[in-house]
Design a protein around this motif. Structure first.
Motif, short mmCIF file in Angstrom:
data_model
loop_
_atom_site.label_atom_id
_atom_site.label_comp_id
_atom_site.label_asym_id
_atom_site.label_seq_id
_atom_site.Cartn_x
_atom_site.Cartn_y
_atom_site.Cartn_z
N GLU A 185 -1.46 -1.64 -6.81
CA GLU A 185 -0.54 -1.01 -7.89
C GLU A 185 0.38 -0.17 -6.88
OE1 GLU A 185 -1.68 0.39 -12.01
OE2 GLU A 185 -1.94 2.08 -10.61
N GLY A 186 -0.04 0.53 -5.81
CA GLY A 186 0.60 1.37 -5.19
C GLY A 186 1.48 0.58 -4.31
N ALA A 187 1.16 -0.38 -3.74
CA ALA A 187 1.85 -1.50 -2.89
C ALA A 187 3.09 -2.17 -3.72
CB ALA A 187 1.10 -2.63 -2.48
N GLU A 188 2.80 -2.45 -4.78
CA GLU A 188 3.87 -2.97 -5.86
C GLU A 188 5.06 -1.86 -6.03
OE1 GLU A 188 4.60 -4.82 -10.19
OE2 GLU A 188 2.57 -4.56 -9.49
N LEU A 189 4.65 -0.56 -6.18
CA LEU A 189 5.61 0.49 -6.56
C LEU A 189 6.38 0.64 -5.36
CD1 LEU A 189 3.16 2.41 -8.83
CD2 LEU A 189 5.29 1.36 -9.46
N ILE A 190 5.68 0.87 -4.27
CA ILE A 190 6.30 1.22 -3.03
C ILE A 190 7.47 -0.08 -2.77
CG2 ILE A 190 6.09 1.04 -0.39
CD1 ILE A 190 3.32 2.20 -0.91
N LEU A 191 7.09 -1.33 -2.89
CA LEU A 191 8.14 -2.37 -2.66
C LEU A 191 9.51 -2.05 -3.63
CD1 LEU A 191 5.89 -5.43 -2.20
CD2 LEU A 191 7.06 -4.43 -0.55
N LYS A 192 9.11 -1.56 -4.96
CA LYS A 192 10.02 -1.28 -5.87
C LYS A 192 10.81 -0.22 -5.41
CE LYS A 192 8.04 -3.78 -9.88
NZ LYS A 192 7.60 -3.66 -11.20
N ALA A 193 10.25 0.96 -5.16
CA ALA A 193 10.89 1.97 -4.59
C ALA A 193 11.88 1.82 -3.70
CB ALA A 193 9.83 3.13 -4.10
N ARG A 194 11.62 0.82 -2.61
CA ARG A 194 12.62 0.47 -1.34
C ARG A 194 13.75 0.10 -1.71
NH1 ARG A 194 7.78 -1.11 3.26
NH2 ARG A 194 7.02 1.27 3.19
N LEU A 195 13.77 -0.48 -3.00
CA LEU A 195 14.90 -0.97 -3.65
C LEU A 195 15.93 0.16 -3.99
CD1 LEU A 195 13.79 -3.89 -5.65
CD2 LEU A 195 14.71 -4.15 -3.37
N ILE A 196 15.31 1.45 -4.21
CA ILE A 196 16.15 2.41 -4.85
C ILE A 196 15.96 3.76 -4.18
CG2 ILE A 196 16.18 1.67 -7.36
CD1 ILE A 196 13.90 3.74 -7.63
N GLY A 197 16.04 3.62 -2.69
CA GLY A 197 16.11 4.47 -1.60
C GLY A 197 14.82 4.79 -0.91
N GLY A 198 13.58 4.20 -1.05
CA GLY A 198 12.49 4.22 -0.42
C GLY A 198 11.33 5.33 -0.92
N GLU A 199 10.32 5.15 -0.79
CA GLU A 199 9.10 6.11 -1.29
C GLU A 199 9.22 7.39 -0.42
OE1 GLU A 199 7.34 3.66 2.33
OE2 GLU A 199 8.83 3.34 0.75
N LYS A 200 8.70 8.25 -1.09
CA LYS A 200 8.93 9.80 -0.54
C LYS A 200 7.58 10.38 -0.12
CE LYS A 200 13.50 9.78 -0.86
NZ LYS A 200 13.60 8.30 -0.88
N SER A 201 7.21 11.01 0.69
CA SER A 201 5.79 11.50 1.08
C SER A 201 5.34 12.57 -0.04
CB SER A 201 5.80 12.28 2.38
OG SER A 201 6.28 11.21 3.33
N LEU A 202 4.13 12.76 -0.12
CA LEU A 202 3.41 13.89 -0.90
C LEU A 202 3.36 15.01 -0.25
CD1 LEU A 202 0.48 11.49 -2.21
CD2 LEU A 202 1.96 12.94 -3.76
N PRO A 203 3.26 16.10 -0.77
CA PRO A 203 3.25 17.28 -0.01
C PRO A 203 2.01 17.21 0.68
CG PRO A 203 3.57 17.86 -2.42
CD PRO A 203 3.27 16.37 -2.47
N GLU A 204 2.06 18.00 1.99
CA GLU A 204 1.02 17.96 2.95
C GLU A 204 -0.36 18.35 2.46
OE1 GLU A 204 0.16 19.87 7.39
OE2 GLU A 204 2.34 19.95 6.71
N GLN A 205 -0.48 19.35 1.44
CA GLN A 205 -1.50 19.86 0.87
C GLN A 205 -2.02 19.34 -0.32
OE1 GLN A 205 -3.37 22.06 2.66
NE2 GLN A 205 -1.66 22.01 4.22
N ALA A 206 -1.67 17.93 -0.60
CA ALA A 206 -1.74 17.30 -1.85
C ALA A 206 -3.10 17.11 -1.93
CB ALA A 206 -1.03 16.13 -2.03
#
Length: 222
Positions: A185-206
């Motif tokens: 599911e995460g892989a699918e969402l990352i591939l879709k996010a890359r069509l609209i600007g790319g995935e963004k990192s979670l906060p370091e302390q997440a």
């Protein structure tokens, strides 16, 4: 030693979850195992695991010796892929190898799956799922690459097998199936996010914050 019948049912439940979620892809190919004791495991005998039953399993030592039943030749290649992970990480109680379509796309591209999808952290994933350099399935080179990643990266619960598929490991077969579903599911969402600007990192302390938040609610309901 874990009850064999209970382990069989756990694997069957995990396989059904994979099948219903489309995580075996079109050929219904996967192999699943469960730890029985410190040096034995229960593993599926054949490659198609869409409809497992009581006779679909073999009992195998973690040195690769088949103790009960028999394993089909094509499956014998992958015994060490499972056994080596059990030997390398005592906390692992279930292992699944499959060709989950979105995660396998990353494996084919030789791209690690970053931990930017928060639910992955709830399965102990704090590091990207790494890509293991291609070698024939179940070969010493492939197995050694998997073991090295498992030992050196405590924050992973899955690896990508270059040009091939995914290997995931967790506390039980069902939990591992749930992890695989979340990873794909995460892989699918990352591939879709890359069509609209790319995935963004979670906060370091997440991860730390998630663990603290979980403990807070566990204490409330204990």
């Amino acid at each position: 030693m874990v009850d064999i019948q209970e382990s069989k049912q756990n694997i069957i439940n995990a396989a059904n979850l994979l099948r219903d979620a489309g995580l075996m892809f079109r050929g219904f190919h996967a192999n699943l195992s469960a730890r029985l004791s410190s040096d034995t495991m229960l593993m599926t005998r054949g490659g198609n695991v869409a409809n497992l039953d009581e006779d679909s399993f073999a009992v195998i030592r973690t040195d690769g010796t088949v103790l009960e039943s028999e394993v089909m030749p094509a499956q014998a290649e992958i015994i060490q892929m499972h056994a080596a992970v059990y030997r390398a990480r005592e906390s692992v109680g279930g292992i699944i190898h499959t060709h989950a379509p979105n995660a396998t796309a990353f494996a084919i591209a030789h791209e690690p799956i970053p931990v930017v999808y928060e639910p992955l952290m709830r399965f102990g994933m704090t590091e990207p799922a790494p890509v293991i350099k291609w070698a024939p399935r179940g070969s010493n080179a492939s197995v050694n690459g998997i073991v090295e990643a498992v030992k050196l990266k405590p924050g992973i619960s899955a690896v990508l097998l270059a040009n091939h598929g995914v290997l995931a490991f967790g506390k039980s077969p069902v939990e591992t199936a749930q992890l695989l579903a979340t990873l794909d599911e995460g892989a699918e969402l990352i591939l879709k996010a890359r069509l609209i600007g790319g995935e963004k990192s979670l906060p370091e302390q997440a991860f730390q914050q998630i663990e603290e938040h979980k403990r807070k609610f566990e204490n409330i309901h204990s």
